[in-house]
Design an enzyme around this catalytic site. Structure first.
Site, PDB file in Angstrom:
ATOM      1  N   GLY A  76       1.255  -1.196  -0.236  1.00  0.00           N
ATOM      2  CA  GLY A  76       0.311   0.373   0.130  1.00  0.00           C
ATOM      3  C   GLY A  76       0.786   0.953   0.381  1.00  0.00           C
ATOM      4  O   GLY A  76       1.963   1.391   0.561  1.00  0.00           O
TER       5      GLY A  76
ATOM      6  N   ARG B  75       1.185  -5.201  -5.589  1.00  0.00           N
ATOM      7  CA  ARG B  75       1.206  -6.678  -4.749  1.00  0.00           C
ATOM      8  C   ARG B  75       1.611  -8.022  -6.405  1.00  0.00           C
ATOM      9  O   ARG B  75       0.892  -7.645  -7.143  1.00  0.00           O
ATOM     10  CB  ARG B  75       0.016  -6.995  -4.236  1.00  0.00           C
ATOM     11  CG  ARG B  75      -0.750  -5.887  -3.647  1.00  0.00           C
ATOM     12  CD  ARG B  75      -1.221  -5.861  -2.510  1.00  0.00           C
ATOM     13  NE  ARG B  75      -2.056  -5.169  -2.144  1.00  0.00           N
ATOM     14  CZ  ARG B  75      -1.425  -4.531  -0.666  1.00  0.00           C
ATOM     15  NH1 ARG B  75      -0.479  -5.032  -0.505  1.00  0.00           N
ATOM     16  NH2 ARG B  75      -1.838  -3.117   0.024  1.00  0.00           N
TER      17      ARG B  75
ATOM     18  N   ASP C 123       4.827  -4.885   6.382  1.00  0.00           N
ATOM     19  CA  ASP C 123       4.964  -5.856   6.629  1.00  0.00           C
ATOM     20  C   ASP C 123       5.450  -6.996   5.743  1.00  0.00           C
ATOM     21  O   ASP C 123       7.175  -8.268   5.450  1.00  0.00           O
ATOM     22  CB  ASP C 123       4.845  -6.765   7.957  1.00  0.00           C
ATOM     23  CG  ASP C 123       3.675  -6.543   7.732  1.00  0.00           C
ATOM     24  OD1 ASP C 123       3.035  -6.525   6.949  1.00  0.00           O
ATOM     25  OD2 ASP C 123       2.695  -6.835   8.627  1.00  0.00           O
TER      26      ASP C 123
ATOM     27  N   THR D 202       3.658   2.549   5.859  1.00  0.00           N
ATOM     28  CA  THR D 202       2.402   2.734   6.482  1.00  0.00           C
ATOM     29  C   THR D 202       1.814   2.813   7.086  1.00  0.00           C
ATOM     30  O   THR D 202       2.331   3.459   8.084  1.00  0.00           O
ATOM     31  CB  THR D 202       2.627   0.662   6.256  1.00  0.00           C
ATOM     32  OG1 THR D 202       1.021   0.400   7.251  1.00  0.00           O
ATOM     33  CG2 THR D 202       3.814   0.553   7.868  1.00  0.00           C
TER      34      THR D 202
ATOM     35  N   ASP E 247      -0.792   2.445   8.753  1.00  0.00           N
ATOM     36  CA  ASP E 247      -1.921   1.460   9.611  1.00  0.00           C
ATOM     37  C   ASP E 247      -0.179   2.137  10.969  1.00  0.00           C
ATOM     38  O   ASP E 247      -0.825   0.969  12.457  1.00  0.00           O
ATOM     39  CB  ASP E 247      -1.275   0.379   9.590  1.00  0.00           C
ATOM     40  CG  ASP E 247      -2.469   0.046   7.980  1.00  0.00           C
ATOM     41  OD1 ASP E 247      -3.079   0.832   8.143  1.00  0.00           O
ATOM     42  OD2 ASP E 247      -2.337  -1.070   7.132  1.00  0.00           O
TER      43      ASP E 247
ATOM     44  N   ASP F  28       1.994  -0.233  11.801  1.00  0.00           N
ATOM     45  CA  ASP F  28       1.758  -1.683  12.456  1.00  0.00           C
ATOM     46  C   ASP F  28       3.379  -2.301  12.397  1.00  0.00           C
ATOM     47  O   ASP F  28       2.577  -3.728  12.429  1.00  0.00           O
ATOM     48  CB  ASP F  28       0.665  -2.633  11.711  1.00  0.00           C
ATOM     49  CG  ASP F  28       0.653  -2.445  10.614  1.00  0.00           C
ATOM     50  OD1 ASP F  28       1.575  -2.030   9.665  1.00  0.00           O
ATOM     51  OD2 ASP F  28       0.321  -3.628   9.754  1.00  0.00           O
TER      52      ASP F  28
ATOM     53  N   ARG G 284      -6.631  -2.350   8.136  1.00  0.00           N
ATOM     54  CA  ARG G 284      -6.439  -3.104   8.364  1.00  0.00           C
ATOM     55  C   ARG G 284      -6.478  -3.493   9.891  1.00  0.00           C
ATOM     56  O   ARG G 284      -7.293  -3.634  10.527  1.00  0.00           O
ATOM     57  CB  ARG G 284      -5.016  -4.107   7.785  1.00  0.00           C
ATOM     58  CG  ARG G 284      -4.232  -3.066   6.291  1.00  0.00           C
ATOM     59  CD  ARG G 284      -3.186  -4.603   5.990  1.00  0.00           C
ATOM     60  NE  ARG G 284      -1.901  -4.519   6.503  1.00  0.00           N
ATOM     61  CZ  ARG G 284      -1.270  -4.939   6.504  1.00  0.00           C
ATOM     62  NH1 ARG G 284      -0.767  -5.712   5.653  1.00  0.00           N
ATOM     63  NH2 ARG G 284       0.308  -5.065   7.655  1.00  0.00           N
TER      64      ARG G 284
END
Length: 324
Positions: free
Chosen positions: A15, A76, A107, A129, A131, A133, A175
């Site tokens: 992303g 992707r 990741d 990212t 996120d 995360d 996510r």
């Protein structure tokens, strides 16, 4: 002794995130300062396998630091999840004289970098990212911009929600992680924040809270819902049926990934990109750049990917306490 790095490849994968262009710019210019050649790899690992590789110079990255998205584009790539695809990618790097690759992404992107390293290509990952995360680092490129974009949008929805005395459910990205939702919950003064890490799916308690808030004179009720929970539209229908209060769902979606990056994202991306070049030139491989307590460091990819990350208990408690 590690082989000298003469040519560095750079790609963005997974992303997109605001600040990726600032990181690309830093990689290219830091590498050139060190006398290295830089090859831009388009469309992530998919572009690598298609040999979409072009040389970059300082002018290639002029006037991009303020732009969202990624000039190298991203995609992707299912083929790169296979051993054959990973070997092909490493062989293509060698074919183009690329000694080391800097991967900007999350990741999943780092798992690809891990496989390139296993196939003999020095790799360094830069966490990009929205996120937040990636467990090994306090900060990931794009988070600050995404949170500010979401916060601004939520403020606007809250204005109309108050005018109509509604309950509003606003779904933010992330996510399976609840960091954007938590930050927006506190920053926007939400009455409820639903996080994948914390939510117990007790809808009756949620309904009771909405009814009690209305009895206390609140003109609206704001619920921030994390993407990892989702189903905001159906939840809105159930809440309206149970409370009799008009309830609307707003899913902010991909707008959170776009836009000009904030000063923090430009700064963090620039420092992380330059640091990635430095450690790659020092002969390191299979590493991820991270930031802890305001300082840059690097960590083994294998170790980093084995770590877990969750929202802080205290921060979540504060979000609950301040919503009363």
């Amino acid at each position: 002794m590690a082989n000298e790095i003469n040519t560095i490849g750079v790609l963005t994968s997974g992303g997109d995130a605001p600040g990726m262009n600032a990181a690309i710019r830093a990689v290219v210019r830091e590498a050139i300062i060190k006398g290295k050649k830089v090859m831009g790899i388009k469309r992530g690992y998919a572009g690598l396998l298609q040999e979409e590789i072009t040389e970059m110079n300082a002018r290639s990255v002029s006037d991009i630091i303020q732009r969202g998205g990624t000039i190298l584009q991203t995609a992707r790539c299912q083929e790169f999840t296979t051993p054959a695809g990973q070997k092909k990618g490493a062989d293509i790097c060698r074919k183009h004289g690329i000694d080391g690759v800097i991967v900007i992404g999350g990741d999943g992107s780092f798992r690809g970098a891990q496989k390139l390293a296993a196939n003999g290509i020095n790799t360094v990952g830069v966490p990009g990212t929205i996120d937040l995360d990636i467990a090994c680092t306090d900060y990931t490129i794009g988070f600050d911009t995404a949170v500010n974009t979401a916060m601004d949008a939520i403020d606007k929805v809250r204005d109309t929600s108050t005018s109509h005395e509604r309950c509003s459910i606003i779904e933010v990205m992330g996510r399976g992680a609840g960091f954007i939702a938590l930050w927006c919950g506190i920053a926007n003064g939400a009455e409820n924040v639903l996080l994948p890490e914390k939510y117990d799916y007790d809808e009756q308690a949620l309904v009771n809270n909405i009814i009690e808030s209305r009895k206390q004179g609140k003109q609206h009720h704001l619920i921030i819902n994390a993407e990892g929970i989702g189903h905001s539209t159906s939840l809105a229908k159930r809440i309206e049926a149970a409370t009799g209060i008009e309830t609307r769902a707003t899913i902010l979606g991909y707008m959170q990934r776009g836009g000009s990056p904030t000063a923090r994202d430009r700064m963090q991306a620039s420092i992380m990109g330059a640091y990635a070049v430095d450690i790659l030139c020092d002969g390191k491989s299979n590493r991820i750049v991270g930031e802890k307590n305001g300082r840059m460091f690097d960590i083994d990819i294998d170790e980093a990917l084995a770590m877990d990350k969750s929202v802080g208990d205290y921060e979540y408690l504060v979000s609950c306490n301040l919503s009363k």
